[in-house]
Design a protein around this motif. Structure first.
Motif, PDB file in Angstrom:
ATOM      1  N   LYS A 186       0.834  -1.205   0.000  1.00 52.36           N
ATOM      2  CA  LYS A 186       0.000   0.000   0.000  1.00 52.36           C
ATOM      3  C   LYS A 186       0.866   1.251   0.000  1.00 52.36           C
ATOM      4  O   LYS A 186       0.578   2.219  -0.706  1.00 52.36           O
ATOM      5  CB  LYS A 186      -0.923   0.002   1.220  1.00 52.36           C
ATOM      6  CG  LYS A 186      -2.072  -1.001   1.094  1.00 52.36           C
ATOM      7  CD  LYS A 186      -2.967  -0.968   2.326  1.00 52.36           C
ATOM      8  CE  LYS A 186      -3.998  -2.072   2.262  1.00 52.36           C
ATOM      9  NZ  LYS A 186      -4.741  -2.228   3.521  1.00 52.36           N
ATOM     10  N   GLN A 187       1.916   1.217   0.826  1.00 56.10           N
ATOM     11  CA  GLN A 187       2.752   2.399   0.924  1.00 56.10           C
ATOM     12  C   GLN A 187       3.459   2.692  -0.395  1.00 56.10           C
ATOM     13  O   GLN A 187       3.485   3.832  -0.858  1.00 56.10           O
ATOM     14  CB  GLN A 187       3.787   2.207   2.059  1.00 56.10           C
ATOM     15  CG  GLN A 187       4.147   3.497   2.752  1.00 56.10           C
ATOM     16  CD  GLN A 187       2.916   4.324   3.098  1.00 56.10           C
ATOM     17  OE1 GLN A 187       2.002   3.874   3.782  1.00 56.10           O
ATOM     18  NE2 GLN A 187       2.839   5.550   2.576  1.00 56.10           N
ATOM     19  N   VAL A 188       4.007   1.640  -1.022  1.00 57.15           N
ATOM     20  CA  VAL A 188       4.789   1.847  -2.245  1.00 57.15           C
ATOM     21  C   VAL A 188       3.897   2.113  -3.452  1.00 57.15           C
ATOM     22  O   VAL A 188       4.156   3.006  -4.253  1.00 57.15           O
ATOM     23  CB  VAL A 188       5.699   0.620  -2.515  1.00 57.15           C
ATOM     24  CG1 VAL A 188       6.441   0.786  -3.845  1.00 57.15           C
ATOM     25  CG2 VAL A 188       6.689   0.437  -1.371  1.00 57.15           C
ATOM     26  N   VAL A 203       2.651  -6.853 -10.498  1.00 55.10           N
ATOM     27  CA  VAL A 203       3.804  -6.869 -11.408  1.00 55.10           C
ATOM     28  C   VAL A 203       3.946  -5.489 -12.038  1.00 55.10           C
ATOM     29  O   VAL A 203       3.254  -5.161 -13.005  1.00 55.10           O
ATOM     30  CB  VAL A 203       3.624  -7.934 -12.515  1.00 55.10           C
ATOM     31  CG1 VAL A 203       4.858  -7.995 -13.404  1.00 55.10           C
ATOM     32  CG2 VAL A 203       3.316  -9.304 -11.929  1.00 55.10           C
ATOM     33  N   PRO A 204       4.841  -4.653 -11.484  1.00 57.74           N
ATOM     34  CA  PRO A 204       4.965  -3.303 -12.055  1.00 57.74           C
ATOM     35  C   PRO A 204       5.770  -3.305 -13.359  1.00 57.74           C
ATOM     36  O   PRO A 204       6.659  -4.139 -13.549  1.00 57.74           O
ATOM     37  CB  PRO A 204       5.726  -2.530 -10.971  1.00 57.74           C
ATOM     38  CG  PRO A 204       6.446  -3.570 -10.192  1.00 57.74           C
ATOM     39  CD  PRO A 204       5.709  -4.867 -10.326  1.00 57.74           C
ATOM     40  N   LYS A 205       5.427  -2.366 -14.231  1.00 51.94           N
ATOM     41  CA  LYS A 205       6.203  -2.197 -15.470  1.00 51.94           C
ATOM     42  C   LYS A 205       7.646  -1.837 -15.126  1.00 51.94           C
ATOM     43  O   LYS A 205       8.581  -2.433 -15.659  1.00 51.94           O
ATOM     44  CB  LYS A 205       5.554  -1.090 -16.314  1.00 51.94           C
ATOM     45  CG  LYS A 205       6.306  -0.704 -17.570  1.00 51.94           C
ATOM     46  CD  LYS A 205       5.534   0.410 -18.308  1.00 51.94           C
ATOM     47  CE  LYS A 205       6.340   1.034 -19.426  1.00 51.94           C
ATOM     48  NZ  LYS A 205       5.620   2.179 -20.051  1.00 51.94           N
ATOM     49  N   PHE A 206       7.818  -0.874 -14.241  1.00 55.61           N
ATOM     50  CA  PHE A 206       9.147  -0.536 -13.714  1.00 55.61           C
ATOM     51  C   PHE A 206       9.173  -0.894 -12.233  1.00 55.61           C
ATOM     52  O   PHE A 206       8.249  -0.536 -11.489  1.00 55.61           O
ATOM     53  CB  PHE A 206       9.453   0.959 -13.870  1.00 55.61           C
ATOM     54  CG  PHE A 206       9.652   1.386 -15.294  1.00 55.61           C
ATOM     55  CD1 PHE A 206      10.859   1.140 -15.950  1.00 55.61           C
ATOM     56  CD2 PHE A 206       8.632   2.027 -15.990  1.00 55.61           C
ATOM     57  CE1 PHE A 206      11.040   1.535 -17.275  1.00 55.61           C
ATOM     58  CE2 PHE A 206       8.810   2.422 -17.301  1.00 55.61           C
ATOM     59  CZ  PHE A 206      10.012   2.176 -17.954  1.00 55.61           C
ATOM     60  N   LEU A 207      10.202  -1.565 -11.812  1.00 54.06           N
ATOM     61  CA  LEU A 207      10.346  -1.902 -10.396  1.00 54.06           C
ATOM     62  C   LEU A 207      10.668  -0.626  -9.623  1.00 54.06           C
ATOM     63  O   LEU A 207      11.508   0.169 -10.067  1.00 54.06           O
ATOM     64  CB  LEU A 207      11.467  -2.922 -10.216  1.00 54.06           C
ATOM     65  CG  LEU A 207      11.260  -4.238 -10.966  1.00 54.06           C
ATOM     66  CD1 LEU A 207      12.536  -5.084 -10.927  1.00 54.06           C
ATOM     67  CD2 LEU A 207      10.077  -5.004 -10.400  1.00 54.06           C
ATOM     68  N   PRO A 208       9.998  -0.408  -8.498  1.00 57.91           N
ATOM     69  CA  PRO A 208      10.311   0.796  -7.718  1.00 57.91           C
ATOM     70  C   PRO A 208      11.709   0.680  -7.106  1.00 57.91           C
ATOM     71  O   PRO A 208      12.117  -0.406  -6.714  1.00 57.91           O
ATOM     72  CB  PRO A 208       9.243   0.779  -6.605  1.00 57.91           C
ATOM     73  CG  PRO A 208       8.292  -0.300  -6.944  1.00 57.91           C
ATOM     74  CD  PRO A 208       8.965  -1.246  -7.872  1.00 57.91           C
ATOM     75  N   ASP A 209      12.410   1.791  -7.061  1.00 60.35           N
ATOM     76  CA  ASP A 209      13.722   1.756  -6.401  1.00 60.35           C
ATOM     77  C   ASP A 209      13.523   1.936  -4.887  1.00 60.35           C
ATOM     78  O   ASP A 209      12.391   1.949  -4.395  1.00 60.35           O
ATOM     79  CB  ASP A 209      14.678   2.798  -6.991  1.00 60.35           C
ATOM     80  CG  ASP A 209      14.213   4.223  -6.717  1.00 60.35           C
ATOM     81  OD1 ASP A 209      13.346   4.424  -5.829  1.00 60.35           O
ATOM     82  OD2 ASP A 209      14.724   5.136  -7.396  1.00 60.35           O
ATOM     83  N   ALA A 210      14.617   2.079  -4.174  1.00 60.18           N
ATOM     84  CA  ALA A 210      14.540   2.124  -2.714  1.00 60.18           C
ATOM     85  C   ALA A 210      13.704   3.304  -2.213  1.00 60.18           C
ATOM     86  O   ALA A 210      13.108   3.267  -1.134  1.00 60.18           O
ATOM     87  CB  ALA A 210      15.951   2.194  -2.140  1.00 60.18           C
ATOM     88  N   ASN A 211      13.614   4.345  -3.029  1.00 59.49           N
ATOM     89  CA  ASN A 211      12.825   5.516  -2.632  1.00 59.49           C
ATOM     90  C   ASN A 211      11.391   5.466  -3.159  1.00 59.49           C
ATOM     91  O   ASN A 211      10.648   6.439  -3.062  1.00 59.49           O
ATOM     92  CB  ASN A 211      13.497   6.786  -3.161  1.00 59.49           C
ATOM     93  CG  ASN A 211      14.915   6.899  -2.662  1.00 59.49           C
ATOM     94  OD1 ASN A 211      15.173   6.634  -1.488  1.00 59.49           O
ATOM     95  ND2 ASN A 211      15.840   7.251  -3.552  1.00 59.49           N
ATOM     96  N   GLY A 212      11.049   4.349  -3.802  1.00 62.47           N
ATOM     97  CA  GLY A 212       9.700   4.248  -4.352  1.00 62.47           C
ATOM     98  C   GLY A 212       9.568   4.902  -5.714  1.00 62.47           C
ATOM     99  O   GLY A 212       8.482   4.941  -6.289  1.00 62.47           O
TER     100      GLY A 212
END
Lengths: 592, 592
Positions: A148-150, A233-242
Motif C-alpha cells: 500500500k505504501q509503495v 507486477v509493475p512495469k518498472f520496479l520501484p527503487d529504494a525511494n519508491g
C-alpha cells in the motif's frame, strides 16, 4: 462533431430528491461533513473537465487510435497524455480514495456520477484511469502495508496507472484453465512467465509506471480456479525511494485492432520471468480479483450509461434541427420548408427510449453507488450487511442491463440521424462501436445473467432477492391509494408478484435439470432489470406528480412512456424464461 | 479469418420442397424450360464464386477501404477490380436479365439466392453490381428504345455499372425538397447542376463507365415531389458507336468515412452542367425511381440475410471449437480440458436465434422472389395482380424485418465469440458494422414501417393484407387436425386473428388522430414480419414432421425454438402498438 453537456439537473434530481443524498451521507460518519453545495461544486468541475478537456479528444482518439512502436512501446492518441496530466493535476484520480493514502475521501455516490460524465465524454480515455481505480480497490482490500505504501499512494495520486491481467489466449470466462506461472525467487518475490491478452490500458505513455495485477499459478497449485494466485507486477520496479527503477520483464507484444474504444490500448502482454509479488494469500487470487472485478462491472455499467446519454443528446439535437417532411397532422412550421423530424411519433419513440433508459439507468446506478457507500461506511453492521447483499444481487444487473440498454439506445440514436448516423463525421457510429464492448468485457452479459440467477438468486434460496422485494413492497405500501400513482404502482406490483412466482418455478425446475438455470438466465436478468427500473420510475413519477414545472412534466411523460413502451418487454421475457431448456438443448451439437 | 460455405442444402429445401419451384416455374412460359438440375448447377457455380473469389476479399476491403485520389478519381480496395472482371466474364451480371438485351433470362427466384450468397461473401463488393441491377430494372421499365440499346446492354453485360442519385445534403427521406436542376439543351439533352450525397458505388475503377440515374428538377417544375424528373447521366458520354467517349461533368467530390461497407465507395457527386437525358416522363421521376427503389429494398433484405448467415456460420464454428468451462449437467467431454461452449443453453439460444431468423428470412425472401417472377411472367392476369399486391405489401417487411433481424443476429453471433468477437482478426465486428447500414439506406426502417401500415395496409382498407391473410387461412384449413402440427398452427391462427383485430383498431384510431399510424407503425411491422415467419415456419415444420433424417430434425428443432423464443416478441409489440400516440406526443419539443 458531437457535443456533450453533463446532465447536472437530472443528477441533482436523482441525488437529492430521489435518493435524499444529504440525509443518507449524514448517516455515514466518514462523509457526514459533506454538504450539497460541495457535491454540486465537484460535479460542476467534473462536468467542465468532461466537456472541455476529454470530449474534444473522443473522435480524435477513435480516428487515430493507439500506436504500437515495437519493443513493447505503445503511445495513446494525440492529446491523451496531456489530458491525463491535467486530470492528475486537478486531483481527480484521488476523489473517492482513502485519505490515509492521499485520497480525498468523497463517497462513491459522487465518483459514480463523475464517471458517468467522463464516459460520456471519452470512454476510451477514461479507461486508463478507470482500471487504476479498480486496482486501487483491490490493493486497498488485499495489499500488504508495504504494498500500500509503495504502490497504492501512486495509484491514488494518478502518477501510476493499473491494469487487470486475467485473460489468456485459451481462456477468458474459464479462468481455471489459465497457465501463466509464478516461480518463487529467493527474495520472496516471484518470476512470472506467460501470455495475457485483451489487457486494456496494458501499455501507454500516459503515466510513468503501470501496475499490473496478474493472475498466475504457483508451482504445485491445485488445478482449476482453486490454484490461482494474484500478483502485483509493475512495469518498472520501484527503487529504494519508491521512484521508478529498473524495467520489468512484462512487455506489450502487440495491440489489438478493435471495433471501437480505439483510444485505449488493448494489449497482448508477455511476461518473461517478470518480477512480481503475491497479493493476499496464495491460491486465493480469484477472490481478490473479484473485488476488482465487481468494481469494474459497476464501472462498465457507467460506460454504457455515459455512451447512451451522449448519444441521446446528439440525436435529440439533430432531430430538432433536421427539417424533413411534414407532421402527419399538418404542417407544424408552415413558415419553414419542412417540419423538424421531431414531429414524427416514431422519431420520438426512439428518443424517448433513450431517455427512459438513460434516466432510469442513472437512478439505478446512483442508488447502487449509495449502497456501496453504506456497505463501506455505515456504522450499523445490519445496514452494511443489507447493502452488501443488495450490491451482490444487483452488480450483474447494473453491468448487463445497462450495457444491453446502452447498445439499444446508441443504435436507436444513430438511427435518428439516418445516413448521417452511419458516417464518421457525426460521431454517432463511435458511440455504438464503443458501447459494444461493454456487453462483452468484465464477464459477458450471459455470464452476468448466470451470476444473477444461479449464484445470487437461487444459491441462497432467494434471500437476497427477498431483501430487494421488501424494498419494493414497502414503497407500494407507503404509496397505496395515492391519487394518480396507480398507473405506475399497479404494473410494478404485478411484475414483482410475477417475478417471485417465476423464481420459484425456475428453482423447482432446476432441481430436475440444471440446464434450466442457463436457459432462463438471460430473460430473467432482463426481467430483474425492469423490476429495478419500474420501481425507480414509479418513485420518480411519484416525485413529479404534484410538480408543475417543465423538468418534472418531462420526467412524468418519460415515466409514462417507460411503462407503456419499454416495460412490456417483460411479457416476452417471461415467455422465454418459461420456454425451458429442452427447446435449446434438443438440437444435436453436430447440427449447428 | 472468417469462412463461408453457401447453405445449398437449405436453399434446395426452400426452393423445391417448401415452394415447389419446379411446378411454379413450369407455370411461367418464360421459365418453363428451366429444370431443377440447371438451377442447382447455377447455384453451385454461384457458391464457388462467393467462397473462392469475393469472400477472401471481404476483410481486405474492410481494412483497406476505398481511396479518393482527388479530381474525382476513386479506386476500390485491392482485388475488387479483378474480381469484378471475373464476375463479368462468367456472365453473372446478366443472369436474371431480359434476353432481348443480352440477358440469360433466369428467374428472380434464382438470382435472389445468388445475391444472398454473394452478400454473405462480400456485401461491399456486391453493391457495385447490385445497384447496377436496380438501374437495369428502372431502365427496362422506363427507358426509351434508344436508351435501352445504348445503355441497357452495357449494364446487362456488366461492362458498365449503375447508381441511384437521390439524396442531397438537406434532403434524404423528403425528396420533395431536392434542388438539383436540369436545364434543357438545344439537342434534347439536359444540363444538370447540383450536389448529391451518399451515392453508393458513385465512382470506382471496376468498370469503364458508370451510369448515374439522377433525380432533378426541370425549370418551372411544380414544388415538392410532383416536380421531380429522372435523368440518365453517364460518367462518360457514349460516342457514335456506343463506346466510351467524352468525360461528363459529374464527378466525385469526396468519399465518406463510414462505420462499415468500407469496400464500397460512398461518394459526394458534384454535377456541374453534366449532360443527361430524361428517363420516362417529365415530373414523373419519383415513380420511375420507385421501380428501382423497390428492387433495391428487396436487395437490402438480402444483404442482411447474407450477413446473418455468414455470422451464424462463424459463430457456430467458434462455439464448437472453443473449450471453456463445463456443462451445467456435468462434463460433456471429460477427456478434454473443458467442454465446448455449445453445452451452455444461452450460447445455444444465441445461435438458434441466428438460425431461426436466417432460415425464416431465406424462406420469406425466396417466396417473395417467386412472387416477383409470377408478377412479371405469369400468363394469368389475376395471378399477376395477386402477386403484385402481395409484393407491394411485403416489400417493406422484407427490407425492415430482415435488416432488424440481421442486426440482432450479427450482434448475437459476435457475442458468442466474447472478446474475440470485438477484435478485427475474427471478422465478426465487420458483419455487425456492415449490417448496420441496411436498417438505414433505401428508406430507413421507420419509413418502411410507415409505408407498410400507412400506405400498404390502411390505404386500401386492408385489401392487400386480406390477400395475405387468406393464404394463411388456407394453410390453416388445409392442415386442420394434422397430428403434431397444432403446436405451430394454434399460435399462428391466434396471431392472425390478433393482427386483424389490431389493424381494425388502428384504422379506427387513425381517423381521429393521424399520429396513431406513425406511433403504431414500427411495432406493427414487427408483428407482420412475425406473421410471415410464423406461417413459413409452420409450413416448414409441416414438411419436417414426418421425416427422420438429420436435416429435417434440425429444421423441426429450429421451428420449435422459433415459436417458443422469438414469436413471443409480438406480445410486447401488441402492447406498444396499442400504447397510442399521446404517450409519444405528450413531451414538448423543447424538453428533448
Amino acid at each position: 462533431m458531437p457535443h456533450y453537456t453533463a446532465p447536472l439537473r437530472d443528477m441533482r434530481f436523482v441525488l437529492f430528491d430521489l435518493l435524499q443524498a444529504e440525509a443518507e451521507l449524514a448517516a455515514l460518519p466518514r462523509h457526514a461533513g459533506l454538504d450539497r453545495d460541495t457535491i454540486e461544486a465537484v460535479l460542476e468541475e467534473g462536468a467542465k473537465f468532461a466537456s472541455q478537456v476529454i470530449q474534444p479528444l473522443n473522435q480524435v482518439g477513435d480516428h487515430e487510435g493507439c500506436t504500437f512502436h515495437g519493443d513493447g512501446v505503445v503511445t495513446a492518441p494525440a492529446g491523451f497524455r496531456e489530458a491525463y496530466r491535467q486530470f492528475v493535476e486537478a486531483g481527480w484520480p484521488s476523489v473517492a480514495c482513502d485519505p490515509d493514502f492521499g485520497g480525498q475521501g468523497l463517497p462513491t455516490l459522487v465518483n459514480n456520477r463523475l464517471y458517468e460524465m467522463w464516459n460520456s465524454a471519452n470512454q476510451a480515455w477514461l479507461m486508463y484511469a478507470g482500471l487504476s481505480h479498480s486496482a486501487y480497490e483491490c490493493l486497498l482490500a488485499f495489499g500488504s502495508d508495504e504494498q500500500k505504501q509503495v504502490y497504492l499512494t501512486k495509484i491514488v495520486s494518478g502518477e501510476w496507472t493499473g491494469t487487470m491481467c486475467l485473460t489468456e489466449p485459451h481462456c477468458g470466462t474459464d479462468l481455471g484453465l489459465l497457465k501463466t506461472k509464478a516461480e518463487p525467487n529467493a527474495d520472496g518475490s516471484f518470476a512470472l512467465t506467460g501470455t495475457k491478452i485483451f489487457i486494456s490500458a496494458g501499455e501507454h505513455d500516459l503515466a510513468e509506471n503501470i501496475l499490473h495485477l496478474v493472475l498466475a499459478r504457483l508451482p504445485g497449485a491445485p488445478a482449476g480456479t482453486k490454484g490461482i494466485s494474484l500478483f502485483l507486477v509493475p512495469k518498472f520496479l520501484p527503487d529504494a525511494n519508491g521512484a521508478v527503477g529498473a524495467r520489468n520483464a512484462i512487455r506489450a507484444g502487440s495491440i489489438e485492432h478493435k471495433m471501437g474504444i480505439h483510444g485505449n490500448a488493448t494489449c497482448v502482454m508477455n511476461l518473461d520471468g517478470a518480477t512480481g509479488w503475491l497479493i493476499g494469500e496464495a491460491n486465493k487470487g480469484l477472490a481478490a480479483m473479484f473485488v476488482m472485478m465487481n468494481s469494474a462491472r459497476l464501472g462498465v455499467g457507467m460506460q454504457s450509461l455515459g455512451q447512451a446519454e451522449v448519444a441521446y443528446q446528439n440525436a435529440a439535437a439533430y432531430a430538432k434541427d433536421r427539417l424533413q417532411g411534414r407532421a402527419p397532422t399538418g404542417a407544424a412550421s408552415p413558415d419553414k420548408p419542412a417540419d423538424s423530424i421531431l414531429v414524427h411519433p416514431d422519431v420520438r419513440r426512439m428518443l424517448l427510449t433513450a431517455r427512459a433508459y438513460t434516466e432510469g439507468g442513472r437512478a439505478l446506478a446512483t442508488w447502487t453507488a449509495l449502497l456501496l457507500d453504506r456497505e463501506h461506511s455505515h456504522p450499523d453492521a445490519a445496514v452494511r450487511e443489507e447493502a452488501s447483499e443488495l450490491m451482490a444481487l444487483l452488480t450483474p444487473v447494473v453491468k448487463a442491463f445497462l450495457t444491453d440498454n446502452g447498445w439499444e439506445t446508441t443504435t436507436l440514436c444513430q438511427q435518428v440521424l439516418g445516413g448521417h448516423g452511419y458516417i464518421a463525421e457525426w460521431g454517432m457510429d463511435q458511440f455504438v462501436r464503443d458501447a459494444r464492448i461493454n456487453m462483452i468485457y468484465e464477464g459477458t452479459n450471459g455470464i452476468q445473467a448466470l451470476d444473477l440467477l444461479g449464484r445470487k438468486v437461487l444459491m441462497d434460496g432467494g434471500a437476497k432477492f427477498g431483501r430487494f422485494a421488501k424494498l419494493i413492497q414497502r414503497f407500494l405500501e407507503d404509496n397505496a391509494g395515492r391519487p394518480g400513482l396507480a398507473e405506475f404502482t399497479a404494473p410494478l406490483a404485478k411484475l414483482l408478484a410475477d417475478t417471485v412466482a417465476l423464481t420459484q418455478e425456475i428453482a423447482a425446475k432446476a432441481k430436475a435439470d440444471p440446464n434450466e438455470v442457463g436457459a432462463a438466465s438471460v430473460p430473467y436478468l432482463r426481467i430483474t432489470g425492469h423490476l429495478c427500473f419500474a420501481w425507480l420510475w414509479a418513485r420518480m413519477a411519484a416525485l413529479a406528480l404534484d410538480k408543475d414545472d417543465e423538468f418534472h412534466a418531462a420526467k412524468l411523460a418519460t415515466a409514462r412512456f417507460y411503462f407503456a413502451w419499454l416495460l412490456p418487454e417483460v411479457e416476452q421475457r417471461f415467455r422465454e424464461a418459461r420456454a425451458g431448456a429442452p427447446t435449446l438443448m434438443a438440437m444435436p451439437a453436430d447440427a449447428f
